[in-house]
Design a protein around this motif. Sequence first.
Motif, PDB file in Angstrom:
ATOM      1  N   ILE A   1     -16.277   5.096  -1.287  1.00  7.42           N
ATOM      2  CA  ILE A   1     -16.615   3.731  -1.697  1.00  7.42           C
ATOM      3  C   ILE A   1     -15.604   3.243  -2.729  1.00  7.42           C
ATOM      4  N   ILE A   2     -15.074   2.064  -2.442  1.00  6.03           N
ATOM      5  CA  ILE A   2     -14.109   1.481  -3.356  1.00  6.03           C
ATOM      6  C   ILE A   2     -14.605   0.120  -3.827  1.00  6.03           C
ATOM      7  N   LYS A   3     -14.210  -0.219  -5.015  1.00  6.14           N
ATOM      8  CA  LYS A   3     -14.566  -1.510  -5.601  1.00  6.14           C
ATOM      9  C   LYS A   3     -13.277  -2.209  -5.996  1.00  6.14           C
ATOM     10  N   ASP A   4     -13.309  -3.509  -5.947  1.00  6.40           N
ATOM     11  CA  ASP A   4     -12.132  -4.275  -6.354  1.00  6.40           C
ATOM     12  C   ASP A   4     -12.165  -4.463  -7.861  1.00  6.40           C
ATOM     13  N   ASP A   5     -11.372  -3.664  -8.548  1.00  4.25           N
ATOM     14  CA  ASP A   5     -11.290  -3.754 -10.010  1.00  4.25           C
ATOM     15  C   ASP A   5      -9.960  -4.359 -10.445  1.00  4.25           C
ATOM     16  N   THR A   6      -9.358  -5.139  -9.535  1.00  8.12           N
ATOM     17  CA  THR A   6      -8.061  -5.739  -9.839  1.00  8.12           C
ATOM     18  C   THR A   6      -8.242  -7.038 -10.614  1.00  8.12           C
TER      19      THR A   6
ATOM     20  N   ASP B   1      -7.138 -11.070 -11.544  1.00  4.21           N
ATOM     21  CA  ASP B   1      -7.038 -12.250 -10.685  1.00  4.21           C
ATOM     22  C   ASP B   1      -5.683 -12.403 -10.004  1.00  4.21           C
ATOM     23  N   ASN B   2      -4.604 -12.040 -10.683  1.00  2.00           N
ATOM     24  CA  ASN B   2      -3.263 -12.221 -10.095  1.00  2.00           C
ATOM     25  C   ASN B   2      -2.736 -10.945  -9.444  1.00  2.00           C
ATOM     26  N   GLN B   3      -3.640 -10.025  -9.139  1.00  2.00           N
ATOM     27  CA  GLN B   3      -3.277  -8.735  -8.572  1.00  2.00           C
ATOM     28  C   GLN B   3      -3.865  -8.612  -7.167  1.00  2.00           C
ATOM     29  N   VAL B   4      -3.127  -7.991  -6.253  1.00  2.00           N
ATOM     30  CA  VAL B   4      -3.594  -7.799  -4.872  1.00  2.00           C
ATOM     31  C   VAL B   4      -4.740  -6.794  -4.864  1.00  2.00           C
ATOM     32  N   GLY B   5      -5.849  -7.188  -4.229  1.00  2.00           N
ATOM     33  CA  GLY B   5      -7.012  -6.319  -4.137  1.00  2.00           C
ATOM     34  C   GLY B   5      -7.821  -6.617  -2.887  1.00  2.00           C
ATOM     35  N   ILE B   6      -8.832  -5.817  -2.661  1.00  2.00           N
ATOM     36  CA  ILE B   6      -9.682  -5.968  -1.476  1.00  2.00           C
ATOM     37  C   ILE B   6     -10.439  -7.285  -1.526  1.00  2.00           C
ATOM     38  N   GLY B   7     -10.454  -7.955  -0.389  1.00  2.00           N
ATOM     39  CA  GLY B   7     -11.161  -9.227  -0.277  1.00  2.00           C
ATOM     40  C   GLY B   7     -10.339 -10.422  -0.734  1.00  2.00           C
ATOM     41  N   LYS B   8      -9.127 -10.181  -1.185  1.00  2.00           N
ATOM     42  CA  LYS B   8      -8.275 -11.273  -1.654  1.00  2.00           C
ATOM     43  C   LYS B   8      -7.298 -11.700  -0.559  1.00  2.00           C
ATOM     44  N   THR B   9      -6.968 -12.979  -0.575  1.00  3.04           N
ATOM     45  CA  THR B   9      -5.970 -13.507   0.351  1.00  3.04           C
ATOM     46  C   THR B   9      -4.634 -13.548  -0.366  1.00  3.04           C
TER      47      THR B   9
ATOM     48  N   VAL C   1      -8.356  -6.106   3.478  1.00  2.00           N
ATOM     49  CA  VAL C   1      -9.704  -5.644   3.822  1.00  2.00           C
ATOM     50  C   VAL C   1      -9.718  -4.127   3.955  1.00  2.00           C
ATOM     51  N   THR C   2     -10.912  -3.579   4.214  1.00  2.00           N
ATOM     52  CA  THR C   2     -11.045  -2.141   4.458  1.00  2.00           C
ATOM     53  C   THR C   2     -10.685  -1.842   5.906  1.00  2.00           C
ATOM     54  N   THR C   3     -10.593  -0.581   6.229  1.00  2.00           N
ATOM     55  CA  THR C   3     -10.221  -0.138   7.568  1.00  2.00           C
ATOM     56  C   THR C   3     -11.146  -0.708   8.637  1.00  2.00           C
ATOM     57  N   VAL C   4     -12.426  -0.721   8.372  1.00  2.00           N
ATOM     58  CA  VAL C   4     -13.410  -1.181   9.347  1.00  2.00           C
ATOM     59  C   VAL C   4     -13.225  -2.653   9.689  1.00  2.00           C
TER      60      VAL C   4
ATOM     61  N   SER D   1      -2.957   0.279   5.800  1.00  4.44           N
ATOM     62  CA  SER D   1      -1.783  -0.030   6.614  1.00  4.44           C
ATOM     63  C   SER D   1      -0.546   0.064   5.728  1.00  4.44           C
ATOM     64  N   PRO D   2       0.639   0.188   6.323  1.00  5.55           N
ATOM     65  CA  PRO D   2       1.852   0.284   5.489  1.00  5.55           C
ATOM     66  C   PRO D   2       2.008  -0.874   4.504  1.00  5.55           C
ATOM     67  N   ILE D   3       1.794  -2.095   4.980  1.00  6.05           N
ATOM     68  CA  ILE D   3       1.957  -3.243   4.075  1.00  6.05           C
ATOM     69  C   ILE D   3       0.828  -3.296   3.048  1.00  6.05           C
ATOM     70  N   GLY D   4      -0.380  -2.931   3.477  1.00  3.85           N
ATOM     71  CA  GLY D   4      -1.519  -2.914   2.557  1.00  3.85           C
ATOM     72  C   GLY D   4      -1.332  -1.912   1.433  1.00  3.85           C
ATOM     73  N   LYS D   5      -0.893  -0.713   1.800  1.00  2.00           N
ATOM     74  CA  LYS D   5      -0.633   0.329   0.789  1.00  2.00           C
ATOM     75  C   LYS D   5       0.449  -0.121  -0.190  1.00  2.00           C
ATOM     76  N   ALA D   6       1.488  -0.749   0.348  1.00  2.00           N
ATOM     77  CA  ALA D   6       2.631  -1.126  -0.484  1.00  2.00           C
ATOM     78  C   ALA D   6       2.272  -2.194  -1.510  1.00  2.00           C
ATOM     79  N   ILE D   7       1.502  -3.206  -1.109  1.00  7.28           N
ATOM     80  CA  ILE D   7       1.250  -4.333  -2.018  1.00  7.28           C
ATOM     81  C   ILE D   7      -0.008  -4.174  -2.856  1.00  7.28           C
ATOM     82  N   PHE D   8      -0.877  -3.230  -2.507  1.00  9.76           N
ATOM     83  CA  PHE D   8      -2.150  -3.058  -3.216  1.00  9.76           C
ATOM     84  C   PHE D   8      -1.922  -2.863  -4.714  1.00  9.76           C
ATOM     85  N   LYS D   9      -2.611  -3.646  -5.505  1.00 12.65           N
ATOM     86  CA  LYS D   9      -2.590  -3.629  -6.976  1.00 12.65           C
ATOM     87  C   LYS D   9      -1.288  -4.155  -7.588  1.00 12.65           C
ATOM     88  N   HIS D  10      -0.396  -4.719  -6.766  1.00  9.57           N
ATOM     89  CA  HIS D  10       0.792  -5.371  -7.321  1.00  9.57           C
ATOM     90  C   HIS D  10       0.440  -6.804  -7.690  1.00  9.57           C
TER      91      HIS D  10
END
Length: 155
Positions: A73-78, A80-88, A105-108, A121-130
């Motif tokens: 289970i993961i939570k978005d603790d990012t 506002d200006n950081q890439v996180g789950i549920g953000k566009t 989004v999550t894998t599902v 995904s490769p792009i998701g991993k790369a930009i997450f939390k940047h």
Amino acid sequence: MNNYLTEEAINKLKEEIEYRKVVVRHKIIEDIKEARAFGDLSENFEYKAAKRERARNESRIRYLERMIKTAKIIKDDTEDNQVGIGKTVTLRFLKENEVEEFKIVTTVEADPMNNLISIESPIGKAIFKHRVGEIVKVYSPNGEYEVKIDKVVKE
């Protein structure tokens, strides 16, 4: 293997399991009863199809239950200006100078054809939390490229 899921994604999976156990199972049982009434089961296509559908449904239920059981289970603790789950995220692909928008989004929930990109995904991993304004190098099976994070919007 752990699946990274949010509480919301787990709840969606639980809803699907419940639907399959209550609604789909009942319909399949009715289909099997109806097919049996046609007579000779050895050459009864409807009976074989219903049994095949029952096997598919039970397999899907087991798969979803295993996914929930092994979920991390993961939570978005990012911020506002950081890439996180549920953000566009609006990304600028530097080499082509093209701009595209993705929802993280999550894998599902992933659906690349509709720009729903998994954090695995490769792009998701790369930009997450940047953060907005950062240039990130993405390593993918098709080679490496750079993207600039232009915008992050929490929905």
